[in-house]
Design a protein around this motif. Structure first.
Motif, PDB file in Angstrom:
ATOM      1  N   GLY A   1       0.805  -1.206   0.000  1.00  8.68           N
ATOM      2  CA  GLY A   1       0.000   0.000   0.000  1.00  8.68           C
ATOM      3  C   GLY A   1       0.842   1.262   0.000  1.00  8.68           C
ATOM      4  O   GLY A   1       2.071   1.238   0.124  1.00  8.68           O
TER       5      GLY A   1
ATOM      6  N   ARG B   1      -6.021   8.494 -10.658  1.00  6.42           N
ATOM      7  CA  ARG B   1      -5.286   7.402 -10.029  1.00  6.42           C
ATOM      8  C   ARG B   1      -4.094   6.965 -10.878  1.00  6.42           C
ATOM      9  O   ARG B   1      -3.040   6.581 -10.357  1.00  6.42           O
TER      10      ARG B   1
ATOM     11  N   ALA C   1      -2.885  -3.724  -2.215  1.00  3.36           N
ATOM     12  CA  ALA C   1      -2.871  -2.319  -2.598  1.00  3.36           C
ATOM     13  C   ALA C   1      -4.076  -2.061  -3.496  1.00  3.36           C
ATOM     14  O   ALA C   1      -4.747  -3.000  -3.954  1.00  3.36           O
ATOM     15  N   ASP C   2      -4.327  -0.808  -3.775  1.00  5.27           N
ATOM     16  CA  ASP C   2      -5.350  -0.456  -4.755  1.00  5.27           C
ATOM     17  C   ASP C   2      -4.976  -1.058  -6.103  1.00  5.27           C
ATOM     18  O   ASP C   2      -3.799  -1.014  -6.504  1.00  5.27           O
TER      19      ASP C   2
ATOM     20  N   TYR D   1      -0.343   6.961  -9.213  1.00  9.42           N
ATOM     21  CA  TYR D   1       0.456   5.746  -9.029  1.00  9.42           C
ATOM     22  C   TYR D   1       1.666   5.690  -9.951  1.00  9.42           C
ATOM     23  O   TYR D   1       2.652   5.009  -9.637  1.00  9.42           O
TER      24      TYR D   1
ATOM     25  N   VAL E   1      -8.800   4.675  -2.051  1.00  8.88           N
ATOM     26  CA  VAL E   1      -8.647   3.355  -2.659  1.00  8.88           C
ATOM     27  C   VAL E   1      -9.911   3.005  -3.444  1.00  8.88           C
ATOM     28  O   VAL E   1     -11.026   3.113  -2.938  1.00  8.88           O
ATOM     29  N   ASP E   2      -9.716   2.613  -4.680  1.00  9.34           N
ATOM     30  CA  ASP E   2     -10.832   2.197  -5.530  1.00  9.34           C
ATOM     31  C   ASP E   2     -11.244   0.772  -5.187  1.00  9.34           C
ATOM     32  O   ASP E   2     -12.386   0.507  -4.818  1.00  9.34           O
TER      33      ASP E   2
ATOM     34  N   LEU F   1      -9.317  -2.702  -3.259  1.00 10.08           N
ATOM     35  CA  LEU F   1      -8.148  -3.357  -2.689  1.00 10.08           C
ATOM     36  C   LEU F   1      -8.017  -4.760  -3.272  1.00 10.08           C
ATOM     37  O   LEU F   1      -8.967  -5.543  -3.252  1.00 10.08           O
TER      38      LEU F   1
END
Length: 262
Positions: free
Chosen positions: A141, A250, A213-214, A254, A178-179, A181
């Motif tokens: 994460g 996102r 993580a996402d 990222y 977070v979209d 997990l």
């Protein structure tokens, strides 16, 4: 080993390095073919039906970490099965069974990028769906990664290289919600997907960073890596095959986090 960014692949095929004594002992006379030499000194050899990786003492390569993650993930998805692992004064080694297929950046698939991109997206979706989040003991994460970041963009891809580090860090420490997990691959760049001769996804390799993580932590980098390996224009096919609409916020976040490392 793909612990470093695939923008500038750190591995090179080699044949001029003395085979470590421990690798000779593992091979027991079986033929060894050198496959990769990592910029940090890691070595990978192929022998019939197996691969053996070696991380020299003091190299900092997370080979022990990868062995632990492979042992866990192999129960749920096609990844190399760890046959044996250990260490001596020279370093840590890991022996795994070979998976069927070739890397998605093999010359065969560079010549057929459409098939490769589809396999990469499909395989990543399968990994995200098949690895059980609630059972995963590993973290990847945002907080985990920020704690280990060297806070250095000097080797980053553009446009990140020109961002002042304090500005980049402020962005990195303000992540989007977070979209979804999932258990992420952790280095979902194109070379780490394998395809069978039929062009279908057959497995994943190099899972030293695997953890929860996402899903966008993987999606942002996997889609970005297509440009490095096949040229521009393949991201729409990737997202369509995975079955998701691109999320610009996102993706941008990222990709920056990736360049900040690790």
């Amino acid at each position: 080993m793909a612990e470093l960014s695939a923008v500038q692949p750190p591995e090179t095929v080699f044949d001029d390095v003395e085979v470590p004594a421990v690798i000779h002992r593992i091979a027991r006379g079986r033929p060894l073919r050198p496959v990769w030499r990592n910029a940090l000194g890691g070595l990978t050899y192929e022998m019939p039906g197996f691969f053996v990786k070696f991380a020299p003492e003091g190299s900092g390569l997370p080979l022990r970490q990868e062995a632990e993650r492979l042992a866990w993930a192999s129960r749920f998805t096609p990844v190399p099965r760890v046959v044996d692992a250990g260490e001596d004064a020279s370093g840590f080694w890991m022996l795994t069974e070979a998976l069927p297929g070739r890397s998605a950046v093999d010359a065969r698939w560079r010549a057929n990028p459409e098939k490769a991109v589809q396999a990469i997206a499909y395989g990543l979706r399968q990994l995200h769906e098949n690895l059980p989040v609630d059972e995963c003991p590993f973290d990847w994460g945002v907080e985990y990664r920020l704690e280990r970041s060297p806070r250095d963009l000097s080797h980053a891809d553009e446009p990140h290289r020109s961002i002042p580090i304090d500005v980049a860090w402020a962005r990195a420490t303000d992540p989007p919600p977070v979209d979804q997990l999932v258990v992420c691959h952790g280095d979902a760049c194109s070379p780490n997907t394998l395809l069978g001769d039929d062009g279908e996804w057959s497995g994943h390799v190099d899972l030293a960073a695997l953890g929860t993580a996402d899903r966008w932590a993987d999606l942002a980098v996997a889609s970005w890596a297509l440009n490095w390996n096949y040229g521009p224009g393949w991201e729409p096919l990737f997202f369509t095959t995975y079955g998701i609409e691109p999320d610009p916020e996102r993706i941008a976040y990222y990709r920056l986090l990736w360049d900040l490392g690790p």
